[in-house]
Write an enzyme that holds these catalytic residues in place. Structure first.
Site, short mmCIF file in Angstrom:
data_model
loop_
_atom_site.label_atom_id
_atom_site.label_comp_id
_atom_site.label_asym_id
_atom_site.label_seq_id
_atom_site.Cartn_x
_atom_site.Cartn_y
_atom_site.Cartn_z
CD GLU A 141 -2.81 1.34 2.54
OE1 GLU A 141 -2.80 2.41 3.04
OE2 GLU A 141 -2.98 0.38 2.98
CB THR A 174 -2.96 8.47 3.00
OG1 THR A 174 -2.07 7.48 3.65
CG2 THR A 174 -2.93 9.76 3.89
CE LYS A 203 -5.63 2.36 7.43
NZ LYS A 203 -5.59 3.51 5.86
#
Length: 214
Positions: A43, A72, A132
């Protein structure tokens, strides 16, 4: 890879390396070190300078040897940039509806950060297959167990506060995977990418050990 295969790969390896580099080169080297250690779910966060170029570089080099995603991601414009660069999944610190819709349009897994049952429900309504839990250390592993009482079908991946010592607790409480950041990549501060490779191998081995015991 197809969306189905990307999700299967993430949950089979069980660990996602959260790469947050101070430079594009540092992020590339951290990612490469993780892949060499067998941790091939990457990621790449968009706090990294030129993050889209790093994603493209990793995809060009490793192709189907690794699953490269974007992290992000705060809004749909960044998500589109990441997807066009080759990102195979998108992760956000918070749920964002337009990003969810865009990822669905391109058949890209979207994993938004959620902290409440209502946020989890809304994310799932808009197609999030994996949610998440962020920040994980704030909510704790017991939260996952509690959520999976009324919502046993929800797939949760905690990020933040997960390490080798507590990873088993998270997995036993029902998480399908975990996200690891600073605990994995800290040696990059001294340029010790070889130690990141060793850390990556330890996390992958730990996941296999715990899953075999469940």
């Amino acid at each position: 890879m197809t969306k189905k295969k990307v999700l299967e790969h993430i949950t089979s390896v069980g660990v996602v390396a959260v790469i947050r580099g101070n430079t594009a080169e540092e992020a590339y080297q951290m990612s490469k070190a993780c892949i060499e250690g067998g941790l091939d779910n990457i990621e790449l966060t968009f706090t990294t300078p030129d993050a889209d170029q790093v994603i493209r570089r990793l995809k060009d080099e490793f192709k189907d040897r690794a699953v490269i995603g974007a992290g992000t991601v705060l809004e749909s414009l960044t998500a589109r940039i990441a997807i066009l660069a080759g990102a195979e999944f998108v992760v956000s610190p918070a749920f964002e509806e337009e990003t969810a819709k865009l990822c669905n349009l391109y058949a890209i897994p979207y994993m938004p950060g959620c902290m409440t049952l209502n946020e989890i429900k809304e994310a799932m309504k808009l197609g999030s297959d994996v949610v998440k839990l962020f920040p994980g250390n704030t909510m704790g592993a017991d939260f996952v167990k509690a959520v999976r009482g009324p919502m046993p079908h929800v797939q949760i991946m905690p990020t933040g506060g997960v390490d080798l010592d507590n990873m088993e607790t998270w997995l036993r409480n029902g998480c399908v995977a975990v996200g690891i950041g600073g605990n994995l990549t800290a040696p990059a501060k001294e340029g010790r990418y070889d130690l990141i490779t060793e850390n990556a191998a330890r996390y992958v081995a730990k996941y296999k050990e715990v899953r075999a015991a469940l």
